[in-house]
Design a protein around this motif. Structure first.
Motif, short mmCIF file in Angstrom:
data_model
loop_
_atom_site.label_atom_id
_atom_site.label_comp_id
_atom_site.label_asym_id
_atom_site.label_seq_id
_atom_site.Cartn_x
_atom_site.Cartn_y
_atom_site.Cartn_z
N ILE A 80 -9.05 -5.09 -3.84
CA ILE A 80 -7.56 -4.39 -3.66
C ILE A 80 -7.55 -3.94 -2.04
O ILE A 80 -6.44 -3.87 -1.40
CB ILE A 80 -7.59 -3.25 -4.50
CG1 ILE A 80 -6.17 -2.42 -4.58
CG2 ILE A 80 -8.44 -2.03 -4.08
CD1 ILE A 80 -5.16 -3.06 -5.09
N ARG A 113 -8.68 -5.75 0.50
CA ARG A 113 -8.64 -7.15 1.28
C ARG A 113 -7.16 -7.58 1.46
O ARG A 113 -6.50 -8.31 0.49
CB ARG A 113 -9.32 -8.15 0.56
CG ARG A 113 -10.16 -9.16 1.45
CD ARG A 113 -11.02 -10.08 0.82
NE ARG A 113 -11.89 -9.12 -0.22
CZ ARG A 113 -12.26 -9.92 -1.39
NH1 ARG A 113 -11.79 -11.02 -1.70
NH2 ARG A 113 -12.87 -9.00 -2.25
N CYS A 114 -6.59 -7.19 2.51
CA CYS A 114 -4.85 -7.23 2.70
C CYS A 114 -4.95 -8.55 3.64
O CYS A 114 -5.74 -8.65 4.57
CB CYS A 114 -4.37 -6.02 3.05
SG CYS A 114 -4.40 -4.87 1.87
N THR A 117 -0.37 -8.53 2.09
CA THR A 117 -0.50 -8.49 0.71
C THR A 117 -1.97 -8.60 0.32
O THR A 117 -2.62 -8.95 1.14
CB THR A 117 0.28 -9.45 0.05
OG1 THR A 117 -0.14 -10.73 0.61
CG2 THR A 117 1.81 -9.59 0.36
N VAL A 118 -2.29 -8.17 -0.95
CA VAL A 118 -3.63 -8.30 -1.22
C VAL A 118 -3.97 -9.84 -1.49
O VAL A 118 -3.15 -10.51 -2.13
CB VAL A 118 -4.02 -7.39 -2.75
CG1 VAL A 118 -5.26 -7.70 -3.20
CG2 VAL A 118 -3.44 -6.10 -2.74
N CYS A 136 0.62 -4.55 0.11
CA CYS A 136 -0.24 -3.38 0.53
C CYS A 136 0.43 -2.33 1.35
O CYS A 136 1.62 -2.24 1.90
CB CYS A 136 -1.39 -3.87 1.66
SG CYS A 136 -2.29 -4.99 0.96
N TRP A 140 0.62 -0.38 -4.59
CA TRP A 140 -0.63 -0.48 -4.16
C TRP A 140 -1.59 0.73 -4.07
O TRP A 140 -2.53 0.76 -4.51
CB TRP A 140 -0.63 -1.04 -2.74
CG TRP A 140 -2.07 -1.37 -2.00
CD1 TRP A 140 -2.76 -2.47 -2.22
CD2 TRP A 140 -2.80 -0.41 -1.02
NE1 TRP A 140 -3.89 -2.51 -1.47
CE2 TRP A 140 -3.79 -1.23 -0.77
CE3 TRP A 140 -2.31 0.62 -0.30
CZ2 TRP A 140 -4.72 -0.74 0.16
CZ3 TRP A 140 -3.14 1.13 0.45
CH2 TRP A 140 -4.58 0.47 0.74
#
Length: 112
Positions: A61, A63-64, A73-74, A82, A87
């Motif tokens: 979660i 790691r964007c 975004t993830v 994110c 999120w």
């Protein structure tokens, strides 16, 4: 003081393990004759085998990925943007899973 506490923790753990073994042996001994060292060995092997996957899922979660439109975004779930409310709703479960599955595993192994 730390070594003395550690001995008392170990004795409490052995008493608890003995109590659990007594219940398992009394109730299920006819069907499943497992010994406490075998059960602990199985739990450690299962956790060690799944450790990388559980850690990856727990930390995923955070790691964007940056997109050209300026949003993040993830990486594993491109639909989850994110730093937005959906999120932020996932942060608490992710932190709890890291604490339970990752950090608690190291604490547990250290006490063995």
């Amino acid at each position: 003081a730390a070594p003395a506490r550690r001995r008392s923790d170990a004795s409490a753990a052995s008493v608890a393990t003995g109590a659990v073994h007594g219940v398992i042996h009394t109730r299920l001994g006819w069907f499943w004759p497992i010994q406490p060292p075998d059960a602990i060995n199985a739990m450690i092997k299962l956790q060690a085998g799944c450790f990388i996957a559980i850690t990856s899922w727990s930390l995923g979660i955070f790691r964007c990925v940056h997109h050209p439109n300026g949003k993040y975004t993830v990486a594993s779930v491109p639909d989850l943007v994110c730093y937005e409310s959906s999120w932020y709703a996932m942060i608490a479960p992710a932190v709890v899973s890291v604490l339970v599955y990752v950090l608690a595993f190291f604490v547990w192994v250290d006490t063995l």
